[in-house]
Write a protein that holds these residues in place. Structure first.
Motif, PDB file in Angstrom:
ATOM      1  N   VAL A 223     -16.474  52.214 -49.634  1.00 39.74           N
ATOM      2  CA  VAL A 223     -15.828  51.023 -50.516  1.00 39.74           C
ATOM      3  C   VAL A 223     -14.882  50.560 -49.872  1.00 39.74           C
ATOM      4  CG1 VAL A 223     -15.014  51.030 -52.699  1.00 39.74           C
ATOM      5  CG2 VAL A 223     -17.041  52.165 -52.802  1.00 39.74           C
TER       6      VAL A 223
ATOM      7  N   THR B  24     -15.674  48.399 -47.025  1.00 36.67           N
ATOM      8  CA  THR B  24     -16.527  47.156 -47.342  1.00 36.67           C
ATOM      9  C   THR B  24     -15.399  46.238 -48.065  1.00 36.67           C
ATOM     10  OG1 THR B  24     -18.343  48.644 -48.003  1.00 36.67           O
ATOM     11  CG2 THR B  24     -18.283  46.224 -48.794  1.00 36.67           C
ATOM     12  N   ILE B  25     -14.715  46.581 -48.967  1.00 36.07           N
ATOM     13  CA  ILE B  25     -13.743  45.637 -49.476  1.00 36.07           C
ATOM     14  C   ILE B  25     -12.656  45.387 -48.831  1.00 36.07           C
ATOM     15  CG2 ILE B  25     -12.254  45.327 -51.526  1.00 36.07           C
ATOM     16  CD1 ILE B  25     -13.864  47.102 -53.200  1.00 36.07           C
TER      17      ILE B  25
ATOM     18  N   SER C 119     -13.741  43.429 -45.527  1.00 32.71           N
ATOM     19  CA  SER C 119     -14.345  41.884 -45.854  1.00 32.71           C
ATOM     20  C   SER C 119     -13.251  40.968 -46.044  1.00 32.71           C
ATOM     21  CB  SER C 119     -15.219  42.093 -47.119  1.00 32.71           C
ATOM     22  OG  SER C 119     -16.445  42.805 -46.931  1.00 32.71           O
ATOM     23  N   VAL C 120     -11.942  41.535 -46.751  1.00 36.62           N
ATOM     24  CA  VAL C 120     -11.036  40.452 -47.273  1.00 36.62           C
ATOM     25  C   VAL C 120     -10.033  40.368 -46.062  1.00 36.62           C
ATOM     26  CG1 VAL C 120      -8.975  40.473 -48.463  1.00 36.62           C
ATOM     27  CG2 VAL C 120     -11.231  41.301 -49.610  1.00 36.62           C
TER      28      VAL C 120
ATOM     29  N   MET D  52     -12.248  38.120 -43.357  1.00 36.76           N
ATOM     30  CA  MET D  52     -12.273  36.538 -43.966  1.00 36.76           C
ATOM     31  C   MET D  52     -10.813  35.989 -43.987  1.00 36.76           C
ATOM     32  SD  MET D  52     -15.337  36.202 -43.949  1.00 36.76           S
ATOM     33  CE  MET D  52     -15.629  34.493 -44.481  1.00 36.76           C
TER      34      MET D  52
ATOM     35  N   PRO E 230     -10.408  28.322 -47.392  1.00 40.22           N
ATOM     36  CA  PRO E 230     -11.504  29.374 -47.350  1.00 40.22           C
ATOM     37  C   PRO E 230     -12.616  28.681 -47.429  1.00 40.22           C
ATOM     38  CG  PRO E 230      -9.724  29.843 -49.063  1.00 40.22           C
ATOM     39  CD  PRO E 230      -9.572  28.474 -48.317  1.00 40.22           C
ATOM     40  N   VAL E 231     -13.649  29.745 -47.414  1.00 38.98           N
ATOM     41  CA  VAL E 231     -15.116  28.967 -47.687  1.00 38.98           C
ATOM     42  C   VAL E 231     -15.267  28.677 -49.067  1.00 38.98           C
ATOM     43  CG1 VAL E 231     -17.566  29.950 -47.437  1.00 38.98           C
ATOM     44  CG2 VAL E 231     -15.566  31.250 -46.749  1.00 38.98           C
ATOM     45  N   ARG E 232     -16.043  27.411 -49.271  1.00 35.24           N
ATOM     46  CA  ARG E 232     -16.330  26.802 -50.464  1.00 35.24           C
ATOM     47  C   ARG E 232     -17.800  26.891 -50.914  1.00 35.24           C
ATOM     48  NH1 ARG E 232     -11.384  24.405 -51.976  1.00 35.24           N
ATOM     49  NH2 ARG E 232      -9.792  24.495 -50.160  1.00 35.24           N
TER      50      ARG E 232
END
Lengths: 126, 211
Positions: free
Chosen positions: A96, A99-100, A103-104, A107, A124-126
């Motif tokens: 966990v 993953t969290i 990723s954060v 990105m 950021p990605v939209r």
């Protein structure tokens, strides 16, 4: 390991659950209520963006509350099921966090280092 | 669905672990451990949803930001419902172990009502957001929000169905050993959902409002 806790586990009906002491359960309930009320109070008492320590505080309180729930409500300890539940829990916790957190983290850096798009907003990605 | 798996474990071969320690417990140990593994795998599903939300949590696409759309009083109410339901389920457990049917059903019913209140408030919140144009198609942030919180809400709804089925089954069979085992699994499931909600109200709502 002495035989006494082993015997206690052997004779406990309901296995990992429900046989935790009532005192532990009451303390857990009380702690859970406090650990829920405090972060809500911290955020709701100051409208608008809060200083960084508020965010750090609510995340720390959430982590503590998760531990309280797992220990007092799910009765996770080193003895239940011969330690397999604890092992599975620790393994899950590691995945966990990777993953969290991963990723954060990745990105965030990707967004920060992204080339500005023509005619659009960098971000950021939209 | 779960019952099939449980019964299969009963009649089939038991683990050597169960042979050694739980020969008089109807194989509870193996079932509880198996259900624990399921909960851990469910935690990984939520971890991926939390990760997705974390990545797009500021991708508003010019749409509403958390501070404008989240009503913390409503979230506090919802959190209180779910935490209270976790505590009332804990109240049922000693009665369950002692085999007292009446009090077990009473506390289980209270738990179910609190869970129902939680789902009701959440559905109200969702419909309110969609009505004011903050639906899941508005921005990546809102898509992730509805997916994460909606998945949790779906789990709670399944838990409610399970509680209703258990109330009926307790009435039919009393607190026989398989029934106790199912309720132990149900209580783990319910406490687990409350733990996930800690992450939701902290990461999504509280942190969303102050950032």
């Amino acid at each position: 390991m002495s035989t006494e806790p082993y015997d206690a586990a052997l004779h406990a009906h309901g296995d990992t659950h429900g046989h935790g002491s009532r005192l532990g359960y009451r303390i857990g309930s009380l702690l859970a209520i406090v650990l829920t009320v405090v972060p809500f109070w911290l955020v709701m008492s100051q409208p608008g963006p809060a200083p960084g320590w508020t965010a750090a505080a609510i995340f720390a309180l959430a982590l503590i509350q998760i531990v309280v729930h797992v220990v007092c409500f799910l009765h996770l300890d080193t003895r239940s099921e011969g330690g397999w539940t604890l092992l599975a829990f620790l393994f899950t916790a590691v995945i966990v966090i990777i993953t969290i957190g991963g990723s954060v983290w990745v990105m965030f850096h990707l967004n920060t280092n992204m080339m500005p798009m023509p005619g659009g907003h960098m971000g950021p990605v939209r | 669905m779960t019952d099939h798996a449980l019964n299969a474990r009963d009649t089939g071969t038991t683990w050597h672990l169960a042979e050694q320690e739980d020969h008089d417990h109807g194989g509870n140990g193996a079932t509880v451990l198996g259900f624990w593994i399921y909960l851990m795998s469910d935690a990984l599903i939520f971890a991926s949803l939390f990760a997705m939300f974390g990545v797009v949590s500021t991708s508003y696409a010019g749409g509403p930001v958390p501070r404008e759309i989240f009503d913390l009083k409503l979230v506090a109410l919802n959190t209180a419902f779910l935490l209270a339901s976790s505590i009332t389920f804990g109240e049922a457990m000693p009665h369950l172990e002692a085999g007292r049917v009446g009090p077990t059903r009473f506390w289980l019913a209270i738990t179910g009502l609190l869970g129902l209140a939680f789902v009701g408030v959440e559905l109200y919140e969702f419909s309110h957001l969609i009505a004011e144009g903050a639906g899941p198609q508005r921005s990546a942030f809102l898509s992730a929000f509805f997916t994460l919180v909606g998945t949790h809400g779906a789990h709670v709804t399944v838990g409610l169905i399970w509680i209703a089925a258990s109330l009926v089954q307790i009435g039919q069979h009393g607190l026989i050993q398989p029934m106790k085992r199912r309720l132990i699994c149900l209580s783990m499931f319910w406490h687990f959902l409350d733990i996930i909600w800690i992450g939701v109200f902290t990461f999504v709502y509280l942190y969303g409002v102050i950032r």
